[in-house]
Design an enzyme around this catalytic site. Structure first.
Site, PDB file in Angstrom:
ATOM      1  N   LYS A  16       0.851  -1.194   0.000  1.00  0.00           N
ATOM      2  CA  LYS A  16       0.000   0.000   0.000  1.00  0.00           C
ATOM      3  C   LYS A  16       0.883   1.239   0.000  1.00  0.00           C
ATOM      4  O   LYS A  16       1.874   1.317   0.732  1.00  0.00           O
ATOM      5  CB  LYS A  16      -0.892  -0.035   1.248  1.00  0.00           C
ATOM      6  CG  LYS A  16      -1.686   1.205   1.567  1.00  0.00           C
ATOM      7  CD  LYS A  16      -1.053   2.188   2.529  1.00  0.00           C
ATOM      8  CE  LYS A  16      -0.361   1.654   3.728  1.00  0.00           C
ATOM      9  NZ  LYS A  16       0.279   2.719   4.549  1.00  0.00           N
ATOM     10  N   PRO A  47       8.795  -5.385   2.865  1.00  0.00           N
ATOM     11  CA  PRO A  47       9.555  -5.233   4.110  1.00  0.00           C
ATOM     12  C   PRO A  47       8.656  -4.799   5.263  1.00  0.00           C
ATOM     13  O   PRO A  47       7.644  -4.122   5.062  1.00  0.00           O
ATOM     14  CB  PRO A  47      10.593  -4.154   3.778  1.00  0.00           C
ATOM     15  CG  PRO A  47      10.012  -3.402   2.621  1.00  0.00           C
ATOM     16  CD  PRO A  47       9.202  -4.396   1.846  1.00  0.00           C
ATOM     17  N   ALA A  66       7.672  -0.582   7.403  1.00  0.00           N
ATOM     18  CA  ALA A  66       8.015   0.271   6.267  1.00  0.00           C
ATOM     19  C   ALA A  66       6.929   1.281   5.928  1.00  0.00           C
ATOM     20  O   ALA A  66       7.158   2.182   5.122  1.00  0.00           O
ATOM     21  CB  ALA A  66       8.290  -0.603   5.039  1.00  0.00           C
ATOM     22  N   GLY A  67       5.729   1.147   6.512  1.00  0.00           N
ATOM     23  CA  GLY A  67       4.619   2.003   6.104  1.00  0.00           C
ATOM     24  C   GLY A  67       3.976   1.558   4.807  1.00  0.00           C
ATOM     25  O   GLY A  67       3.204   2.302   4.199  1.00  0.00           O
ATOM     26  N   LEU A  68       4.289   0.331   4.369  1.00  0.00           N
ATOM     27  CA  LEU A  68       3.759  -0.200   3.119  1.00  0.00           C
ATOM     28  C   LEU A  68       2.596  -1.168   3.337  1.00  0.00           C
ATOM     29  O   LEU A  68       2.115  -1.793   2.390  1.00  0.00           O
ATOM     30  CB  LEU A  68       4.876  -0.905   2.322  1.00  0.00           C
ATOM     31  CG  LEU A  68       6.035   0.000   1.894  1.00  0.00           C
ATOM     32  CD1 LEU A  68       7.151  -0.832   1.257  1.00  0.00           C
ATOM     33  CD2 LEU A  68       5.553   1.071   0.914  1.00  0.00           C
ATOM     34  N   GLY A 115       2.304  -4.133   4.815  1.00  0.00           N
ATOM     35  CA  GLY A 115       2.483  -5.557   4.561  1.00  0.00           C
ATOM     36  C   GLY A 115       1.600  -6.439   5.430  1.00  0.00           C
ATOM     37  O   GLY A 115       0.913  -7.333   4.936  1.00  0.00           O
ATOM     38  N   SER A 129      -1.118  -5.541   7.077  1.00  0.00           N
ATOM     39  CA  SER A 129      -2.519  -5.259   6.765  1.00  0.00           C
ATOM     40  C   SER A 129      -2.937  -5.943   5.467  1.00  0.00           C
ATOM     41  O   SER A 129      -4.046  -6.493   5.364  1.00  0.00           O
ATOM     42  CB  SER A 129      -2.740  -3.748   6.633  1.00  0.00           C
ATOM     43  OG  SER A 129      -2.499  -3.090   7.857  1.00  0.00           O
ATOM     44  N   SER A 130      -2.051  -5.913   4.474  1.00  0.00           N
ATOM     45  CA  SER A 130      -2.372  -6.535   3.193  1.00  0.00           C
ATOM     46  C   SER A 130      -2.466  -8.054   3.324  1.00  0.00           C
ATOM     47  O   SER A 130      -3.325  -8.686   2.706  1.00  0.00           O
ATOM     48  CB  SER A 130      -1.322  -6.138   2.154  1.00  0.00           C
ATOM     49  OG  SER A 130      -1.790  -6.386   0.841  1.00  0.00           O
ATOM     50  N   ASP A 189      -5.674   0.319   7.965  1.00  0.00           N
ATOM     51  CA  ASP A 189      -5.323   0.106   6.560  1.00  0.00           C
ATOM     52  C   ASP A 189      -5.993  -1.134   5.971  1.00  0.00           C
ATOM     53  O   ASP A 189      -5.986  -1.311   4.747  1.00  0.00           O
ATOM     54  CB  ASP A 189      -3.804  -0.063   6.404  1.00  0.00           C
ATOM     55  CG  ASP A 189      -3.036   1.229   6.581  1.00  0.00           C
ATOM     56  OD1 ASP A 189      -3.657   2.312   6.487  1.00  0.00           O
ATOM     57  OD2 ASP A 189      -1.816   1.163   6.812  1.00  0.00           O
TER      58      ASP A 189
END
Length: 284
Positions: free
Chosen positions: A11, A96, A99-101, A103, A105-106, A138
């Site tokens: 994300k 990673p 990272a705020g990406l 991961g 949550s996805s 998220d």
């Protein structure tokens, strides 16, 4: 035994603005989120053993009830009143951590989508999204996956057109940030600038890449530690051809937006020399 595989993409927060803190400790957000094709792979298999079991390609990630993917499965069975006949989840990690990406949550969202296919194919997506908010702000977006404006605590999703054609370079330095501490810093500092989430939504509706670039922004960048490498990574990405660069979430990954695929590949190779957690990814 039945098996399904779900992709769990990273994300990206094209915009991220944070509102006032509520008495319960939560903050309202206004964000435009999109996804990049840096993806974990989540495999679910029913009819295996007893209860919920979880394995992961990353040995540092806990595989017990503290893992968000495990919690998502338990929530699904509780909410859908479906009996677990032995579920095994395997996470192949590529995004990673810290990272705020999104991961984790996805991954959780992928578990919910996969369980709907395995156990409750008639369940509406909106019902999954309502479940998802109980796991994190998220997760509802990650259930849906398509570019959206996300409001409130993450439960309000307004569909938007996809990003105009582009490529991303994602770079995560060694530093990591506590999300709770970053929110606390925002509460203390109270930044005066605002992030133009409404402008981003209009730019996407108009397919106006220049205005998309103009509106990219993240309020958490205002409270980065003094020794953070993020400003230097942002500068390096733009020097290497990114139209803009911004931190995602509360960090510490930075994404650069490229409209030239070759320049994106080249920038990725250059950054890899100093930052091993650097990735090239297409938009989703």
């Amino acid at each position: 035994m039945e098996k399904v595989m779900e992709l769990a993409p990273a994300k990206l927060n094209l915009t991220l603005d944070v509102g006032e803190k509520h008495p319960d400790g939560y903050h309202d957000i206004a964000s435009v989120m999109t996804s990049a094709a840096l993806q974990d792979v989540v495999t679910l298999e029913r009819g295996v053993g007893e209860g919920i079991t979880l394995t992961c390609s990353d040995p540092t990630l806990p595989c017990d009830e503290t893992n968000l993917a495990h919690r998502a499965a338990q929530l699904f069975f509780d909410h859908a009143t479906v009996e677990c006949d032995g579920l095994h989840i395997h996470l192949e990690k590529r995004i990673p951590m810290q990272a705020g990406l999104g991961g984790g949550s996805s991954d959780a969202a992928a578990v919910l989508r996969g369980l709907r296919k395995l156990y409750a194919p008639n369940m509406k997506l909106r019902e999954l999204e309502r479940m998802a908010i109980r796991l994190g702000s998220d997760v509802p977006y990650c259930v849906r996956g398509a570019t959206s404006m996300v409001l409130g605590r993450g439960e309000q999703l307004i569909p938007l057109p996809d990003m105009p054609p582009c490529w991303y370079v994602l770079c995560k330095p060694a530093e990591s940030h506590s999300t709770a501490e970053m929110y606390q810093k925002l509460d203390q500092v109270k930044p005066q600038r605002s992030i133009d989430t409404e402008g981003m939504a209009k730019a996407l509706e108009d397919a106006d890449m220049q205005n998309v670039i103009n509106c990219v922004g993240n309020l958490f960048e205002d409270v980065l530690p003094e020794n953070s490498e993020i400003p230097a990574i942002r500068r390096q990405l733009t020097d290497l051809g990114a139209r803009c660069a911004c931190m995602s979430g509360s960090g510490s990954a930075v994404f650069g937006v490229f409209t030239d695929e070759k320049a994106a590949h080249s920038a990725c190779q250059t950054l890899l020399a100093d930052y091993p957690c650097t990735y090239f990814a297409e938009s989703v």
